[in-house]
Design a protein around this motif. Sequence first.
Motif, short mmCIF file in Angstrom:
data_model
loop_
_atom_site.label_atom_id
_atom_site.label_comp_id
_atom_site.label_asym_id
_atom_site.label_seq_id
_atom_site.Cartn_x
_atom_site.Cartn_y
_atom_site.Cartn_z
N ASP A 93 -117.51 25.10 -41.15
CA ASP A 93 -118.95 25.09 -40.85
C ASP A 93 -119.50 26.50 -41.07
O ASP A 93 -119.26 27.41 -40.27
N LYS A 94 -120.25 26.66 -42.16
CA LYS A 94 -120.80 27.96 -42.51
C LYS A 94 -122.25 28.14 -42.09
O LYS A 94 -122.92 29.07 -42.54
N SER A 95 -122.73 27.28 -41.23
CA SER A 95 -124.13 27.35 -40.83
C SER A 95 -124.37 28.37 -39.71
O SER A 95 -125.52 28.68 -39.42
N TYR A 96 -123.32 28.88 -39.07
CA TYR A 96 -123.48 29.84 -37.97
C TYR A 96 -123.35 31.26 -38.50
O TYR A 96 -122.55 31.55 -39.40
N SER A 97 -124.14 32.14 -37.88
CA SER A 97 -124.11 33.56 -38.27
C SER A 97 -124.58 34.40 -37.09
O SER A 97 -125.11 33.87 -36.11
N HIS A 98 -124.37 35.73 -37.19
CA HIS A 98 -124.80 36.70 -36.19
C HIS A 98 -124.30 36.33 -34.79
O HIS A 98 -125.05 36.38 -33.80
#
Length: 805
Positions: A93-98
């Motif tokens: 899942d690459k939708s999360y950041s920071h």
Amino acid sequence: MADEFPTEFDVIVIGTGLSESILAAAFSRIGQKVLHIDRNGYYSGRWCSFNLQAVGSWINQTKGEDALKSTDSDTVKSLISDEESTIELELTDKSYSHTNVTFNVGDDKTDEESDLKEKVSSEDTSNSQCNEKENAEISEKADLNDSQEFKHADSVAADNSSGASEQNKNNTKDTSQKDSVNTDVKDNVTTDVKDSATTDIKDSSTTDVKGSSTTDVKDSSTTDVKDSCLKSSDSKIIGEKKELPESVVNPDIKKNTEKWTKSRLLKEWRKFNLDLTPKLLYCGGSMVQLLITSDIAKYCEFKTVTRMLTLLDGKLEKVPCSRADVFNSKEVSMLEKRMLMKFLTSCAEYDKRPTDYEAFTDRPFTDYLESKKLTKNIKHFVQHSIAMATSETLTPEGLAKTKKFLHSLGRYGNTAFLWPLYGCGELPQGFCRMCAVFGGVYCLKLSASHLVVDKDNKCTGVISTDGKKLTAKYVIIEESSVPVSLFNASNKRYISRVVLVTDRSILHDDSQQLSLLQIPNSDGRYLTTVIELPPSSMSSPSPLNVVHITMETENGDTTPELDLQDIVKTLFQIEPSQDDGKPVIMWSMFFKREFYCDVTVDRTVVPENVIVIPGPGPQLDLDIVVDQSRDIFENLMPGEDFLPRPPNPEDIIYIDDAEKTVKDESNKSDFTESKSDQSESIHKPNDQSQSDNSDITESKSDQSESINKPNDQSQSDNLEVIESKSDKCESINKPSDQLQSDSSNFKESKLDQSESINNQNDQLQANNESQTGSTDHTEDLLHKGIINKNEVINPSTDKTEQEKE
């Protein structure tokens, strides 16, 4: 486990989010063969609730650590045919950041060392003070005794009577002094430096002036080190009775006032339930209705939102929602109360009077509020706390939201919302349980690495991460598993999130309050949602609170700390050293997530029987999730019921073949067997009739033979003729008897009346013919002189006379 389940299914669902779990339960409920898999080692996906320890594992997972590996190309080629192709899927899942986690409490080692030094110094000071006091009292007692003895000797020499009374007086004084010294000695508490948290407090004090009774107070609970020599400020003297401090008598008070550290937070990690996607349920909304009709509500527990808050002129105010709140509110004037009640009543029936808002159909909801001449406070309450509308919300939508809020009001509490205990991650698990009950197959840490597509651009199945080909008619897949290149990038938005653990509520109250707060952005286009959860919501240990803040934004480059800093500074205390009355942040987690407003994929590449489920959006409630799931189900399975109520397990009785055989044999009886035999005889009237007719025919043939037989006999023997005559008479009477028996048999067998009458007529006719033939034969015998007239029997003679003769 994955080696045991079959490879052919009707539906394969990838991901255990809320929408995917609802669809899996709906398909399994109507008898479809469902395989439900997830790449994670836990249920609920983006809707999951983590404890404090699992948060670190989730952060590492978002960075790609411990992810599943795709099936190699050689294995994929060996599993598909020449006419099939594949589409590779995402396994992370690459939708999360920071993502950022911070402990805002002091370092544990530094705090322990400083506390230990302070504790040792305080103990040394306390012990030295107690020792000095004891030594002074002992020396004073010795001097006093010497002086008393000297005075006593002088008084005895002067006057015996007065000396005796003086001695009694001094003895009483000496006894009280000894008790005082013993009390001070017993007040000393020995402490252990190595174990500074445990203390046994014992206080033995004289409660009566005469020394008649003493009271011992013991406390063996775990508390901080106390000064054994209680000062006057630490105790209350009522008359001559000494009282211990409340923190000593009630250790729970002291436990709540203990300082929270990082180690203490980590020690209580099991008591935290921190949501990735916090949502509320409208009490009268689609989700609550679905939980009730599908009977999935028995898997979950809920708590009502107890109060609605708003930020008015920089100050938190409680929003009056119900009729009682409106009239009990002190922030709303009497004129505003009547104005608010009148407006809410009209909104509850707005669809019955479309002419009231017809002119504002294409205009914002704020313009409609202005036209109603509402005050500033009332407009603020209605727009941001009841309708939850932005500056871009149109009037019909704003009125619909207001009516929905009023429709849900008062069903389960004073507000219109419910919160699932232990977090929103419990809801997907409830639907997964329903799917499993009706035959769904589940497997975690397993996903699909490729979609298999035939030459007609139809998906025939998937290639699993363990190197197997699984076939299915439909494939339902979550948004994060589809490559980003297949989406329309113009629909992308971002959600800035922060989860906070605070020491108290944002609006202090004596009771634990589950609060909802909506704060508009500076431009008014979006609303920032604040949900505060007390310990009673099973989200944190007492007395800590968990606060969820969610904001929608279009900028993906900024950090969530920057997006939410204004709200955090307004509601919370940043520096623990500065006590300004606001809650102190002890732990925080910031992160950002991308989502798509409208999930539209390139259908030239993605087949039509592959359904992509959108991820959770910024909406407060879950009704949009239910509506999307219902639409997908009805398109794929037209005419089928969407999650109907399952049968009661107590009403279902499962009996195997062996139990059925034993039950059938035990139920047999003589009555049932005779009844079955009777029914067989009733159901076979034709066979019985045929048998009766055959008996009559045989009787007629025997009669003819018996009549014709005398013609062949010799006429010389009269005795034989007479015997033949009697036989003939008996044979003549036999058909009549046979007729009666046959008639009774027909009546007992309940034959049709018409058939019985026809058979009787046939038998009577046959008997008459037989009797006519017998009469002719008798006349021949008379003519030949073999018998006399008196011996002739008239066929028309009554049956009773024949029996008499």
